[in-house]
Design a protein around this motif. Structure first.
Motif, mmCIF file in Angstrom:
data_model
loop_
_atom_site.group_PDB
_atom_site.id
_atom_site.type_symbol
_atom_site.label_atom_id
_atom_site.label_comp_id
_atom_site.label_asym_id
_atom_site.label_seq_id
_atom_site.Cartn_x
_atom_site.Cartn_y
_atom_site.Cartn_z
ATOM 1 N N GLU A 29 0.831 -1.211 0.000
ATOM 2 C CA GLU A 29 0.000 0.000 0.000
ATOM 3 C C GLU A 29 0.865 1.260 0.000
ATOM 4 O OE1 GLU A 29 -0.161 -2.561 2.053
ATOM 5 O OE2 GLU A 29 -0.798 -2.040 4.079
ATOM 6 N N GLN A 30 2.009 1.202 0.707
ATOM 7 C CA GLN A 30 2.911 2.367 0.689
ATOM 8 C C GLN A 30 3.486 2.565 -0.716
ATOM 9 O OE1 GLN A 30 5.444 0.946 3.826
ATOM 10 N NE2 GLN A 30 4.483 2.248 5.378
ATOM 11 N N GLU A 31 3.824 1.451 -1.351
ATOM 12 C CA GLU A 31 4.375 1.515 -2.708
ATOM 13 C C GLU A 31 3.363 2.121 -3.684
ATOM 14 O OE1 GLU A 31 7.492 1.478 -4.494
ATOM 15 O OE2 GLU A 31 7.801 -0.220 -3.158
ATOM 16 N N MET A 32 2.106 1.664 -3.569
ATOM 17 C CA MET A 32 1.066 2.172 -4.462
ATOM 18 C C MET A 32 0.777 3.650 -4.187
ATOM 19 S SD MET A 32 -2.711 0.556 -5.255
ATOM 20 C CE MET A 32 -2.269 -0.846 -6.256
ATOM 21 N N ALA A 33 0.815 4.020 -2.896
ATOM 22 C CA ALA A 33 0.586 5.421 -2.539
ATOM 23 C C ALA A 33 1.709 6.298 -3.104
ATOM 24 C CB ALA A 33 0.492 5.572 -1.022
ATOM 25 N N ARG A 34 2.931 5.800 -3.058
ATOM 26 C CA ARG A 34 4.050 6.582 -3.598
ATOM 27 C C ARG A 34 3.848 6.805 -5.104
ATOM 28 N NH1 ARG A 34 9.269 8.140 -3.041
ATOM 29 N NH2 ARG A 34 9.907 7.101 -1.152
ATOM 30 N N THR A 35 3.427 5.755 -5.800
ATOM 31 C CA THR A 35 3.161 5.896 -7.240
ATOM 32 C C THR A 35 2.083 6.955 -7.479
ATOM 33 O OG1 THR A 35 3.639 3.552 -7.451
ATOM 34 C CG2 THR A 35 2.577 4.595 -9.325
ATOM 35 N N LEU A 36 1.049 6.914 -6.653
ATOM 36 C CA LEU A 36 -0.019 7.916 -6.773
ATOM 37 C C LEU A 36 0.537 9.328 -6.588
ATOM 38 C CD1 LEU A 36 -2.969 9.096 -6.564
ATOM 39 C CD2 LEU A 36 -2.884 8.487 -4.150
ATOM 40 N N PHE A 37 1.308 9.541 -5.504
ATOM 41 C CA PHE A 37 1.829 10.886 -5.218
ATOM 42 C C PHE A 37 2.748 11.353 -6.355
ATOM 43 C CE2 PHE A 37 1.511 9.274 -0.624
ATOM 44 C CZ PHE A 37 0.201 9.692 -0.518
ATOM 45 N N ARG A 38 3.544 10.418 -6.884
ATOM 46 C CA ARG A 38 4.489 10.759 -7.947
ATOM 47 C C ARG A 38 3.731 11.187 -9.215
ATOM 48 N NH1 ARG A 38 8.991 6.405 -8.419
ATOM 49 N NH2 ARG A 38 9.562 7.366 -6.442
ATOM 50 N N ASP A 39 2.710 10.401 -9.582
ATOM 51 C CA ASP A 39 1.924 10.738 -10.774
ATOM 52 C C ASP A 39 1.232 12.084 -10.608
ATOM 53 O OD1 ASP A 39 2.637 8.363 -11.866
ATOM 54 O OD2 ASP A 39 0.717 7.352 -11.538
ATOM 55 N N MET A 40 0.652 12.266 -9.439
ATOM 56 C CA MET A 40 -0.077 13.496 -9.170
ATOM 57 C C MET A 40 0.864 14.705 -9.214
ATOM 58 S SD MET A 40 -2.455 13.866 -5.872
ATOM 59 C CE MET A 40 -4.028 13.163 -6.215
ATOM 60 N N ALA A 41 2.036 14.566 -8.582
ATOM 61 C CA ALA A 41 3.000 15.665 -8.555
ATOM 62 C C ALA A 41 3.461 15.999 -9.976
ATOM 63 C CB ALA A 41 4.197 15.296 -7.681
ATOM 64 N N GLU A 42 3.781 14.969 -10.712
ATOM 65 C CA GLU A 42 4.319 15.158 -12.062
ATOM 66 C C GLU A 42 3.280 15.786 -13.002
ATOM 67 O OE1 GLU A 42 7.516 15.047 -14.500
ATOM 68 O OE2 GLU A 42 7.562 14.409 -12.406
ATOM 69 N N ASN A 43 2.047 15.259 -12.934
ATOM 70 C CA ASN A 43 1.024 15.686 -13.897
ATOM 71 C C ASN A 43 0.275 16.946 -13.493
ATOM 72 O OD1 ASN A 43 1.620 13.370 -15.360
ATOM 73 N ND2 ASN A 43 0.075 12.170 -14.283
ATOM 74 N N GLU A 44 0.060 17.141 -12.194
ATOM 75 C CA GLU A 44 -0.815 18.229 -11.768
ATOM 76 C C GLU A 44 -0.072 19.390 -11.104
ATOM 77 O OE1 GLU A 44 -3.947 17.651 -12.684
ATOM 78 O OE2 GLU A 44 -3.596 15.534 -13.150
ATOM 79 N N ILE A 45 0.999 19.105 -10.360
ATOM 80 C CA ILE A 45 1.628 20.159 -9.557
ATOM 81 C C ILE A 45 2.827 20.775 -10.272
ATOM 82 C CG2 ILE A 45 2.748 20.636 -7.326
ATOM 83 C CD1 ILE A 45 0.944 18.366 -6.188
ATOM 84 N N LYS A 46 3.623 19.916 -10.902
ATOM 85 C CA LYS A 46 4.820 20.416 -11.592
ATOM 86 C C LYS A 46 4.504 21.497 -12.640
ATOM 87 C CE LYS A 46 9.008 18.703 -13.844
ATOM 88 N NZ LYS A 46 9.699 17.522 -14.360
ATOM 89 N N PRO A 47 3.452 21.321 -13.455
ATOM 90 C CA PRO A 47 3.189 22.351 -14.478
ATOM 91 C C PRO A 47 2.893 23.737 -13.894
ATOM 92 C CG PRO A 47 1.922 20.342 -14.948
ATOM 93 C CD PRO A 47 2.515 20.172 -13.583
ATOM 94 N N LEU A 48 2.527 23.820 -12.611
ATOM 95 C CA LEU A 48 2.162 25.111 -12.015
ATOM 96 C C LEU A 48 3.301 25.734 -11.218
ATOM 97 C CD1 LEU A 48 -1.268 23.916 -10.573
ATOM 98 C CD2 LEU A 48 -0.963 25.388 -12.566
ATOM 99 N N ALA A 49 4.355 24.951 -10.941
ATOM 100 C CA ALA A 49 5.368 25.372 -9.970
ATOM 101 C C ALA A 49 6.055 26.689 -10.343
ATOM 102 C CB ALA A 49 6.399 24.263 -9.789
#
Lengths: 383, 265
Positions: free
Chosen positions: A8-28
């Motif tokens: 579950e920690q591994e899957m959560a990390r994948t989620l956070f990574r995808d979210m950061a890359e796709n949603e947060i990085k473009p706005l930084a």
């Protein structure tokens, strides 16, 4: 001893990574340039129930563990440290003291709203004359019937102006020094509460940092957090927990800088070959990756210490201080050296590396400077 | 309304590497993901759940580790999950696969009435686009493929069906099966709490050979009439150039010039 994450920690990390890359990085870059609050990220975190990641489901939290929360900060700060500051000030500083020290009524009243993000949280300890020496509190709270009256001001308060709930520290009995400090849950709509000057900072531009002003601010008696005179202990315990969040931010910054730099040195050519082909580059990267990995291990160790010791109501100040000291210094060192590998381009705003270097500096300062961490660590080491 | 979404775990790569000797996929070292078309189908089901309320069951056929995509589906909001898994199912082609999944759905259908089945159009590791429609055939229900949009009204679904140059809007009475296109929506993320619940509180139920009312000759390698003669990576074609010359004469001049350049004329 096993260094693998659970599924579950591994899957959560994948989620956070995808979210950061796709949603947060473009706005930084825009958030930094415009010095604006990361409101899109706040909405995203609300939508995906991330405003109370480590807190119990009965209070509206996600019911995950501390390590998972720290990994969320790490992944977010890889791409935007200011967004990470907003989240960690809310979860580690604004919400944690209520989870840990709140009465059942306080928990029921505030936690569901904080954990869903309906309320944004913040923490107000620092004053113009009370920074590293937090015991020098000048803000006063006087009991008057069914409420306290607060007077004074706070500075450098993260999320100020956007937060709905602040955990505020004030003197209820000046004669008792540290033992005269009490903690209060203050809502932004309480009469006599206002937000003052916004700071212009070197880095984490997207994080709102302002002054808070209390002018005969009326705080109901039931909003006293913990007992009267126990505020200093609450503040220090909260900072132990918050420091692990800053360590996560620092690790994320170092990792993010390395990601950008490894990409750059493979593309950038000088003297007819990519920078990556020079041994100086290879050795620099090797050293930085090793140091960053060591920092990550310090961070995870502290997160696990919080999980296990915290459950038994024991402090984990030493682990938290070491993690923060080492991770922050790693972030500063790695971002500075990465910028050097970028050369002139790194100094421009065309690349994110200068932002990361500016953002890294704060990790050596807030929630206890590196010097404060050394004070804590030496006390444990030397008695 | 009860919706079943079929999902497949696939290697996360469009550059599929093949073992030159056996012609099979090399899966080692390639991270696994939920097949993109299936994920869009799941999102379509979750949107129906958000809007009108629905119970969503996800079903996957695969090895035990394929339970990861089912947990992911639950972390996105699916209510229930079944993994159809058994050594006896190994080596299945599309016919044996659809026979097995249809039999599993019949079994699930005994405990609840299935109104709508959504599958992805095709999987990125096989690209056949056959399994979804075949399941519908086995179950004797209507099938609408290539869905760009799915709407439910009473006991009918209205599907915007995509063709290369146009759409068809097709209505079908439920129960029916719809195959979803990967670009029909942007699938939501999981939630961190959903992930923890999916692993710590929810169960992936297993369906094995003994649960299914099928003959041994219909499943696995024995039930697979298809034999892959050869697999090879597709030669990449160069990107075409699109030009917009000003009139027919200019277009002719342009073409002649390019042909001359290449010494064709």
């Amino acid at each position: 001893m096993d260094f693998t994450l659970s599924k579950e920690q591994e899957m959560a990390r994948t989620l956070f990574r995808d979210m950061a890359e796709n949603e947060i990085k473009p706005l930084a870059a825009d958030i930094d340039e415009q010095e604006r609050f990361p409101k899109e990220a706040l909405e995203l975190f609300k939508k995906y129930k991330m405003m109370g990641i480590p807190y119990p489901k009965e209070y509206g939290g996600a019911g995950c563990d501390t390590l998972t929360y720290e990994m969320a900060l790490e992944e977010i700060c890889k791409v935007c440290a200011a967004t990470g500051t907003m989240l960690s000030a809310h979860i580690s500083l604004g919400t944690w003291p209520i989870v840990k020290f709140g009465t059942e009524d306080q928990k029921k009243k505030y936690l569901p709203k904080l954990c869903t993000g309906e309320y944004l949280g913040a923490f107000a300890l620092t004053e113009p004359g009370a920074g590293t020496d937090a015991s020098g509190q000048q803000t006063k709270a006087v009991l008057d019937g069914d409420h306290y009256v607060l007077n004074g001001s706070k500075i450098f308060i993260t999320n100020a102006g956007y937060a709905d709930v602040y955990v505020v520290f004030a003197m209820t009995d000046k004669s008792k020094g540290n033992h005269g400090i009490s903690a209060f849950i203050v809502e932004s709509k309480f009469p006599g509460f206002s937000v003052g000057k916004k700071e212009k900072k070197m880095g984490i531009h997207g994080s709102a940092t302002c002054e808070l002003i209390f002018e005969n601010c009326i705080v109901p008696k039931e909003n006293l957090l913990g007992q009267e005179g126990k505020g200093f202990g609450i503040a220090m315990a909260t900072l132990d927990n918050g420091r692990i969040g800053i360590a996560a931010q620092a690790v994320g910054l170092a990792e993010g800088a390395l990601d950008e730099t490894i990409k750059y040195v493979n593309e950038r050519k000088q003297f007819g070959r990519p920078l990556a082909k020079f041994q100086n580059t290879q050795f620099q990267i090797a050293d930085m990756v090793t140091k960053t990995k060591a920092a990550q291990l310090m961070l995870y160790r502290a997160a696990l210490a919080e999980e296990t010791k915290g459950a038994k109501n024991k402090r984990y100040s030493e682990e938290a201080a070491m993690a923060k000291l080492f991770c922050a210094s790693t972030a500063m060192d790695v971002t500075t050296r990465c910028l050097q590998l970028f050369g002139g381009y790194g100094y421009t705003r065309e690349y994110p590396i200068e932002r990361m270097m500016r953002d890294a500096k704060i990790t050596e300062i807030y929630e206890g400077t590196s010097e404060v961490q050394r004070m804590v660590i030496s006390k444990y080491a030397m008695g | 309304m009860n919706i079943v979404v079929c999902v497949k775990q696939v290697p996360n790569t469009n550059e599929v590497k093949l073992d030159p000797k056996t012609g099979t996929l090399i899966r080692e070292g390639v991270p696994s993901i939920m097949n993109p078309d299936d994920k869009a189908g799941l999102e379509a089901a979750l949107e129906l759940k958000d809007n009108t309320g629905a119970h969503i069951t996800v079903v996957s056929m695969g090895p035990p580790q394929a339970d990861a995509v089912l947990r992911e589906a639950m972390a996105m909001g699916a209510d229930d999950a079944y993994l159809v898994t058994d050594r006896a199912f190994c080596g299945a082609d599309t016919l044996a696969t659809s026979t097995t999944i249809a039999a599993a759905l019949k079994k699930i259908g005994k405990t609840m009435k299935i109104d709508l089945i959504i599958t992805g159009r095709q999987a990125i590791d096989g690209d056949t686009a056959q399994v979804g429609p075949q399941i519908a055939e086995h179950l004797g229900i209507p099938n609408v493929s290539y869905a760009q949009d799915i709407k439910v009204d009473g006991d009918t679904v209205t599907v915007k069906r995509q063709f290369e140059d146009r759409y068809h809007v097709v209505k079908a009475k439920m129960p029916c099966l719809v195959t979803a296109l990967g670009d029909m929506n942007k699938p939501r993320y999981m939630t961190p709490g959903g992930i923890f619940d999916a692993y710590r509180e929810n169960e992936v139920k297993q369906i094995t050979r003994k649960d299914l009312d099928v003959e041994d000759t219909q499943i696995g390698l024995k039930g697979s009439p298809t034999r892959v003669a050869q697999s090879f990576p597709k030669q990449l074609k160069g990107k075409g150039t699109i030009v917009t010359p000003d009139g027919a004469d200019a277009a002719a001049d342009y073409i002649v010039a390019r042909l001359e350049e290449k010494f064709i004329i």
